[in-house]
Write an enzyme that holds these catalytic residues in place. Sequence first.
Site, PDB file in Angstrom:
ATOM      1  N   GLY A   1     -58.142 -10.209   4.211  1.00 24.77           N
ATOM      2  CA  GLY A   1     -58.097 -10.994   2.985  1.00 24.77           C
ATOM      3  C   GLY A   1     -57.188 -12.204   3.148  1.00 24.77           C
ATOM      4  CB  SER A   2     -55.497 -14.227   0.575  1.00 19.48           C
ATOM      5  OG  SER A   2     -56.689 -14.443  -0.167  1.00 19.48           O
ATOM      6  CB  THR A   3     -52.308 -11.469   4.519  1.00 23.67           C
ATOM      7  OG1 THR A   3     -53.351 -10.635   5.018  1.00 23.67           O
ATOM      8  CG2 THR A   3     -51.697 -10.835   3.281  1.00 23.67           C
TER       9      THR A   3
END
Length: 631
Positions: free
Chosen positions: A288-290
């Site tokens: 995801g966004s990490t």
Amino acid sequence: MQTKKRLRAVFVIFLILSCAVLIKLFHVQIIKHEFLKGRAEENWDIEIPFGGMRGSILDRNGELIVGNQLAPTLYYMPAQNPDAQHVASTLAEILRADAKELEKKLSQKTYMVKIAPEGKNITKKQADEIAKLQIPGLYTGVDFVRYYPKKEALSRLLGFTGYDGQGLAGIEYAYDDFLQGTGDRIRLYTDAKGIPLPHVDDGFKTGAEGASVGLTIDLEMQQIVERELLQAMEKFEATQALAIVMNPKTGELLSLASAPTFHPADYQQVDPSIYNRNLPVWMTFEPGSTFKIITLAAGIEEQVINLHKENFHDPGFVRVANARLRCWKREGHGQQTFLEVVENSCNPGFVTIGQRLGGEKLNQYIEDFGFGRTTDSGIAGESKGILFSKEAFGPVEQATTSFGQGISVTPIQQVQAVAAAINGGNLYKPYIVKEIVDANGKTLRTFEPELKKKVISEETSVQVREALESVVANGSGRSAFTDGLRVGGKTGTAQKVVDGTYKDGEYIVSFIGFAPADDPELLVYVAVDNPKNSVQFGGVIAAPIVGRIIEEIAPIAGITKRENQLEKDYRWGDEITHRVPDLTGMTKETVRTQLYTYQIKWHGSGEKVKYQMPAVDTLISVDDVIHVYTE
């Protein structure tokens, strides 16, 4: 005359033979005495083994994590006591074992029977009770079991030992060759029937204790992290959770935690999926966004974006080939700088960065940051994740990879990569063992930070840190804000993939944070699998956990509060906060005339304020109390 000669010859021969016999006896009894005695003892001796003392496992400060506890084991020599039935019935009551099964074992036609598992690792109370009975042919050997003073702490990392004391999982397995000890042995001398020989003293063979393994783990930090994970498991009814704390400057792993946990001594009582899976290195999932931190670092390094001077318009989606890729905010973020793209975790903005980099360049950075292969951390069971092949890396795959979807990585890979992005661009190998020391105190091996490569410049790393600090002060990571510690970080929310398809309503939410942003010394990653009872966003669930962990472990790491932090902007719904004013030296009357609206509690009978709590400039809410102490 002839007879005398014959008698003389016989006498000489007898004398020669007598001398030869005497010389041979001298040779056997004196010269070869020890050798022949040893050979004889090998035929007479029966050894009762003592369990090997495994080496201890210690934390970075020398505090015991795993040690040894005395656990006697029973041995029986049938030749010295033919009444196996009586012995079995006597022992069965003390050992709480089946008498018939014991009798069957004790009746074996062998010189010695190890009574196991019934008589293995018995308690001291049981051993004392048996010793009082003075049963002929029954001996107690010394054995050891692993002792866990911190109980379940670090269980998935440590692993456990089996029936014979051999390491079967985790650190116990990976470093078994060093930890394994050789036990002492008592030598009893008996005849062929097992009857002790008179006038022959029993012997003793000395073994060797195993080497101790010193970890990079800080037990105090570990207990804080595990407490937070267990609280999250309860609060959100999550399937599982994990956390990693690392020093980004060295690669030292300071904490490695998985939940649910188990007690290593009782591993057989839990499902193998728990004790066989050390989640921070085994689990793979879409980040995801990490993962956007990697895209950001590559974009800045290649100068395809300018965080402050360049604008980007987000309508809520972006078209790539025949795919319509949406932002998490359906209506879009509208006009924004690329710094705001990072703060808002805007998917279309990161797709644009990925497109400007190009597929080949983006792929190269992903590989340079260590994805697609294990980190070589030395931790058993590490996975390598899954990336798109070059043949399958088309425009849509390139776009989704830019914002962390479609690929599969491990938590430790993410920590290794983000550490490089914030520490000046140096990709260090994560490591868990600090040193190995033998029983005599001699250091067998030491482990030092290992630089793999330089992936980005120091200048790029500075910009990445500034952007991620802004995410925590003004963006999606605001729940991780910790006053004075200058926390930076990035949220992550990824839909779970089961058997190749996305599972509705199930997400892995995560947050990776670091402090201080001006000179990172701590990097903390937390992921919670399938949380309930809350909005499933990393910023809502995982970010506050990371914020609390950083706040508690910062003093342990020697981190003090910093100046020039980005102040957290107030948004509707936030708790209203103020900075504590300096009241020292003021009188009660002066404080009243200043029209301070804070709740102030006075201590002491003097007139002037000598000191106050909380300290000056501390961030407090409107409901907090300032305690002032007079002279």
